[in-house]
Write a protein that holds these residues in place. Structure first.
Motif, PDB file in Angstrom:
ATOM      1  N   GLY A 132       0.803  -1.217   0.000  1.00 30.95           N
ATOM      2  CA  GLY A 132       0.000   0.000   0.000  1.00 30.95           C
ATOM      3  C   GLY A 132       0.832   1.262   0.000  1.00 30.95           C
ATOM      4  O   GLY A 132       0.276   2.374  -0.032  1.00 30.95           O
ATOM      5  N   ASN A 133       2.150   1.126   0.054  1.00 32.80           N
ATOM      6  CA  ASN A 133       3.038   2.300   0.081  1.00 32.80           C
ATOM      7  C   ASN A 133       4.212   2.056  -0.864  1.00 32.80           C
ATOM      8  O   ASN A 133       5.364   1.966  -0.445  1.00 32.80           O
ATOM      9  N   LEU A 134       3.919   1.954  -2.148  1.00 33.52           N
ATOM     10  CA  LEU A 134       4.951   1.612  -3.123  1.00 33.52           C
ATOM     11  C   LEU A 134       5.829   2.813  -3.458  1.00 33.52           C
ATOM     12  O   LEU A 134       5.344   3.868  -3.866  1.00 33.52           O
ATOM     13  N   ASN A 135       7.122   2.638  -3.241  1.00 25.59           N
ATOM     14  CA  ASN A 135       8.136   3.584  -3.701  1.00 25.59           C
ATOM     15  C   ASN A 135       9.323   2.744  -4.169  1.00 25.59           C
ATOM     16  O   ASN A 135       9.260   1.512  -4.132  1.00 25.59           O
ATOM     17  N   TYR A 136      10.381   3.376  -4.601  1.00 24.60           N
ATOM     18  CA  TYR A 136      11.492   2.603  -5.162  1.00 24.60           C
ATOM     19  C   TYR A 136      12.096   1.644  -4.135  1.00 24.60           C
ATOM     20  O   TYR A 136      12.469   0.519  -4.470  1.00 24.60           O
ATOM     21  N   GLY A 137      12.163   2.073  -2.878  1.00 23.87           N
ATOM     22  CA  GLY A 137      12.715   1.216  -1.830  1.00 23.87           C
ATOM     23  C   GLY A 137      11.845   0.004  -1.555  1.00 23.87           C
ATOM     24  O   GLY A 137      12.350  -1.115  -1.439  1.00 23.87           O
ATOM     25  N   THR A 138      10.528   0.217  -1.445  1.00 26.06           N
ATOM     26  CA  THR A 138       9.637  -0.914  -1.169  1.00 26.06           C
ATOM     27  C   THR A 138       9.535  -1.847  -2.371  1.00 26.06           C
ATOM     28  O   THR A 138       9.406  -3.063  -2.211  1.00 26.06           O
ATOM     29  N   ILE A 139       9.615  -1.294  -3.578  1.00 21.95           N
ATOM     30  CA  ILE A 139       9.616  -2.130  -4.786  1.00 21.95           C
ATOM     31  C   ILE A 139      10.824  -3.056  -4.769  1.00 21.95           C
ATOM     32  O   ILE A 139      10.711  -4.265  -4.998  1.00 21.95           O
ATOM     33  N   LEU A 140      12.002  -2.494  -4.498  1.00 21.23           N
ATOM     34  CA  LEU A 140      13.231  -3.295  -4.448  1.00 21.23           C
ATOM     35  C   LEU A 140      13.119  -4.383  -3.377  1.00 21.23           C
ATOM     36  O   LEU A 140      13.414  -5.558  -3.634  1.00 21.23           O
ATOM     37  N   PHE A 141      12.659  -3.997  -2.199  1.00 21.95           N
ATOM     38  CA  PHE A 141      12.584  -4.949  -1.087  1.00 21.95           C
ATOM     39  C   PHE A 141      11.584  -6.072  -1.365  1.00 21.95           C
ATOM     40  O   PHE A 141      11.862  -7.254  -1.128  1.00 21.95           O
ATOM     41  N   LEU A 142      10.413  -5.720  -1.890  1.00 18.09           N
ATOM     42  CA  LEU A 142       9.396  -6.730  -2.175  1.00 18.09           C
ATOM     43  C   LEU A 142       9.840  -7.684  -3.268  1.00 18.09           C
ATOM     44  O   LEU A 142       9.567  -8.891  -3.201  1.00 18.09           O
TER      45      LEU A 142
END
Length: 210
Positions: free
Chosen positions: A9-19
């Motif tokens: 629910g909080n997609l940014n470049y960091g969360t995209i990479l981590f997921l």
């Protein structure tokens, strides 16, 4: 899982990479519900679609490398033991799935690292047989990058397209609908490519023996 839901629910470049790192290990994170919504938001100017693809692919490389290194050093018995454990089942794993990825790798050689990234059910596990087979790491990383980059580009194109025709509250339903068609199309393309490669190799061998 609530933690992963909050990241989705909080997609940014960091969360995209981590997921995508998690998705390329053994954690059941569906990439279509990460990259496609991120590209959907990129179409409205909230993110850059090329950076979405880049960070998703870097995450996939990191996750696949973890699988590769673990398989390389712990070996098949430990991998199977984990797959059959309670933790493995929580990750939707079992020995049969790992063996399926191994058979695919054995049947298609090192190129399986590339094509396997496009096939549902094998995509996140194909790095395990690569590690078990002690495949050259840099070749493994190259093929993983190409395969993951191609898959993420397809998902990003879908997200960009859906932005023009689907309101955000209907996005996840449409992703699930379109993702099934995309998976079937990719499997068909991979099968055709493999058949073509086998026929081409057979014809070359035949020419040499004549």
């Amino acid at each position: 899982m609530n933690f992963i839901t909050s990241l989705l629910g909080n997609l940014n470049y960091g969360t995209i990479l981590f997921l995508m790192l998690l998705e390329s290990t053994v954690v059941p994170v569906p990439s279509e519900f990460v990259v496609t919504p991120a590209a959907y938001h990129a179409a409205s100017g909230q993110l850059d679609v090329w950076l979405v693809i880049l960070f998703a692919t870097i995450g996939a490389d990191l996750g696949a490398s973890i699988n590769y290194v673990v398989a390389l050093y712990v070996g098949r018995p430990v991998i199977y033991k984990f797959a059959n454990s309670r933790w493995g089942k929580m990750c939707l794993l079992n020995q049969e799935k790992v063996e399926k990825s191994e058979r695919y790798f054995d049947d298609h050689g090192v190129a399986a690292t590339l094509t396997g990234r496009l096939i549902p059910g094998i995509r996140h596990l194909i790095s395990i047989p690569a590690g078990l087979a002690r495949m050259n790491y840099w070749k493994f990383l190259l093929y993983t990058t190409l395969g993951a980059g191609a898959w993420h580009s397809i998902l990003a194109a879908l997200g960009w397209y859906l932005h023009a025709i689907v309101p955000e509250d209907q996005l996840n339903d449409k992703i699930g609908e379109y993702a099934e068609y995309i998976k079937l199309a990719i499997v068909a393309i991979v099968v055709i490519g493999v058949v073509w490669f086998v026929i081409k190799t057979w014809l070359k061998k035949k020419e040499k023996t004549e």
